[in-house]
Enzyme design. Structure first.
Site, short mmCIF file in Angstrom:
data_model
loop_
_atom_site.label_atom_id
_atom_site.label_comp_id
_atom_site.label_asym_id
_atom_site.label_seq_id
_atom_site.Cartn_x
_atom_site.Cartn_y
_atom_site.Cartn_z
N ASP A 1 0.82 -1.22 0.00
CA ASP A 1 0.00 0.00 0.00
C ASP A 1 0.86 1.27 0.00
OD1 ASP A 1 -2.32 1.43 0.01
OD2 ASP A 1 -2.67 1.25 2.16
N GLY A 2 0.27 2.33 -0.53
CA GLY A 2 0.91 3.66 -0.44
C GLY A 2 1.52 4.15 -1.74
N TRP B 1 2.62 8.04 -2.35
CA TRP B 1 4.05 8.24 -2.64
C TRP B 1 4.19 9.12 -3.89
CZ3 TRP B 1 7.21 7.16 -6.83
CH2 TRP B 1 8.59 7.10 -6.60
N HIS C 1 2.90 3.19 -8.78
CA HIS C 1 2.79 1.74 -9.00
C HIS C 1 4.08 1.20 -9.65
CE1 HIS C 1 -1.22 1.84 -7.61
NE2 HIS C 1 -1.74 2.45 -8.66
N SER D 1 -7.03 -6.14 -5.85
CA SER D 1 -8.13 -6.74 -5.08
C SER D 1 -9.42 -6.77 -5.91
CB SER D 1 -8.37 -5.93 -3.80
OG SER D 1 -9.05 -4.73 -4.11
N LEU E 1 11.17 -20.50 -3.64
CA LEU E 1 10.10 -19.61 -3.17
C LEU E 1 8.84 -19.73 -4.04
CD1 LEU E 1 9.27 -16.99 -1.46
CD2 LEU E 1 10.06 -15.71 -3.45
N ARG F 1 -5.64 -1.80 8.54
CA ARG F 1 -6.78 -2.69 8.25
C ARG F 1 -6.33 -3.80 7.32
NH1 ARG F 1 -8.35 2.41 6.15
NH2 ARG F 1 -7.68 2.59 3.98
N GLU G 1 0.62 -12.92 12.52
CA GLU G 1 1.12 -11.75 13.23
C GLU G 1 1.04 -10.57 12.27
OE1 GLU G 1 2.13 -11.61 16.40
OE2 GLU G 1 1.68 -13.73 16.65
C1 FPP Z 1 -2.07 0.03 -3.28
O1 FPP Z 1 -1.55 1.36 -3.29
C2 FPP Z 1 -1.48 -0.70 -4.39
C3 FPP Z 1 -2.20 -1.34 -5.34
C4 FPP Z 1 -3.66 -1.37 -5.35
C5 FPP Z 1 -1.53 -2.03 -6.46
C6 FPP Z 1 -0.23 -2.70 -6.15
C7 FPP Z 1 0.42 -3.01 -7.44
C8 FPP Z 1 1.73 -2.88 -7.73
C9 FPP Z 1 2.74 -2.50 -6.73
C10 FPP Z 1 2.24 -3.10 -9.11
C11 FPP Z 1 1.56 -4.09 -10.02
C12 FPP Z 1 1.71 -5.48 -9.60
C13 FPP Z 1 2.54 -6.42 -10.11
C14 FPP Z 1 2.50 -7.79 -9.55
C15 FPP Z 1 3.52 -6.16 -11.15
P1 FPP Z 1 -2.56 2.56 -3.54
O2 FPP Z 1 -2.54 2.91 -4.97
O3 FPP Z 1 -3.90 2.23 -2.99
O4 FPP Z 1 -1.89 3.68 -2.68
P2 FPP Z 1 -2.63 4.89 -1.95
O5 FPP Z 1 -3.43 4.26 -0.83
O6 FPP Z 1 -1.49 5.71 -1.46
O7 FPP Z 1 -3.48 5.59 -2.95
#
Ligand code: FPP
Length: 254
Positions: free
Chosen positions: A33-34, A38, A50, A78, A144, A207, A220
């Site tokens: 997340d984040g 960022w 991303h 998700s 892994l 959460r 954990e």
């Molecule tokens: C949550 O941050 C992040 C996501 C919903 C996507 C995560 C995906 C990647 C890191 C890259 C794509 C995946 C692969 C496997 C190559 P957010 O966007 O909700 O952040 P925010 O809460 O700061 O808005």
């Protein structure tokens, strides 16, 4: 403690002195997340966040593999993420394809199994194709297991398990008395895998966001304010160190 891995075959890899190699989590799950925040801090588009997040994925997958962690589950998309603007959804799908194509050789040669959990049948066909290719080619590896949680939701996981279980009951493959916690686990996307020992969530949110709801019964939790693109292997070490100091009682007394 020294371990040799192909990732840096020139040198042996020194695991942090403090980490107890005999008490590593078998399964680490991360809510990445984040990324958006960022990017916002840097006046960049969310997709840049991303993209930076993918760099963190590279570092953390490599580190888990080197440490000898058996399962790493990354919450990449998700069941609720479809609500985001179509441009962002498309950018995430494109990053997934780029990641799979770009990392395949290195992951495969380092014995990683590239797996996915979630209802991937709803992803764009190109994603499905790359995921299938990556899994088929790596499924016999022994290192892994990298689980990419894609179109994954904990509730959807349970509903999906209910449906499969119902069919097996209906067609006589199962009897009511066969139903147990282990049996339910075997109908989930994570069938055959241990439950996550630790769930890591960076970015300050506290959460679970519909992640591994059944599987997290005794996980954990490790939360931090670091945003995912800034998450480094040192943070992973810290999370594991903290995990190793926890007293896991699983409802009993120690
Ligand atoms: C949550 O941050 C992040 C996501 C919903 C996507 C995560 C995906 C990647 C890191 C890259 C794509 C995946 C692969 C496997 C190559 P957010 O966007 O909700 O952040 P925010 O809460 O700061 O808005």
């Amino acid at each position: 403690m020294w371990k040799l891995f192909k990732w840096n075959s020139k040198d042996s890899y020194k695991i942090s002195d403090e980490l107890d190699i005999d008490n590593l989590p078998r399964h680490i799950a991360i809510i990445m997340d984040g990324n958006g925040r960022w990017a916002k801090e840097k006046n960049l588009p969310r997709t840049a966040g991303h993209r930076a997040g993918v760099e963190t994925i590279r570092e953390i997958v490599k580190e888990c593999s080197k440490l000898g962690i058996k399962y790493l589950t990354l919450y990449a998309f998700s069941t609720e993420n479809w609500k985001r603007p179509i441009e962002e959804v498309n950018a995430l799908m494109k990053l997934l394809v780029e990641y799979l194509r770009g990392e395949f050789e290195e992951l495969n040669s380092n014995n990683v199994i590239i797996n996915s959990i979630g209802d991937t049948s709803k992803l764009p066909l190109v994603c499905q194709k790359e995921l299938k290719y990556a899994y088929d080619k790596t499924k016999n590896n022994t290192g892994l297991v990298l689980n990419l949680a894609l179109n994954y939701g904990g509730r959807d996981d349970i509903v999906n398990a209910f449906k499969k279980l119902y069919k097996d009951l209906k067609y006589g493959k199962l009897k009511e008395e066969d139903i147990s916690e282990d049996l339910v686990s075997s109908y989930l996307y994570t069938a055959g895998m241990p439950d996550p020992d630790i769930i890591i969530r960076p970015s300050g949110e506290q959460r679970l966001s519909n992640f591994l709801l059944w599987q997290c019964a005794y996980s954990e939790f490790w939360m931090s304010n670091i945003k995912w693109p800034d998450f480094r292997k040192e943070h992973l070490h810290q999370a594991i160190l903290d995990y190793q100091k926890r007293n896991r009682r699983f409802g009993g007394i120690k």
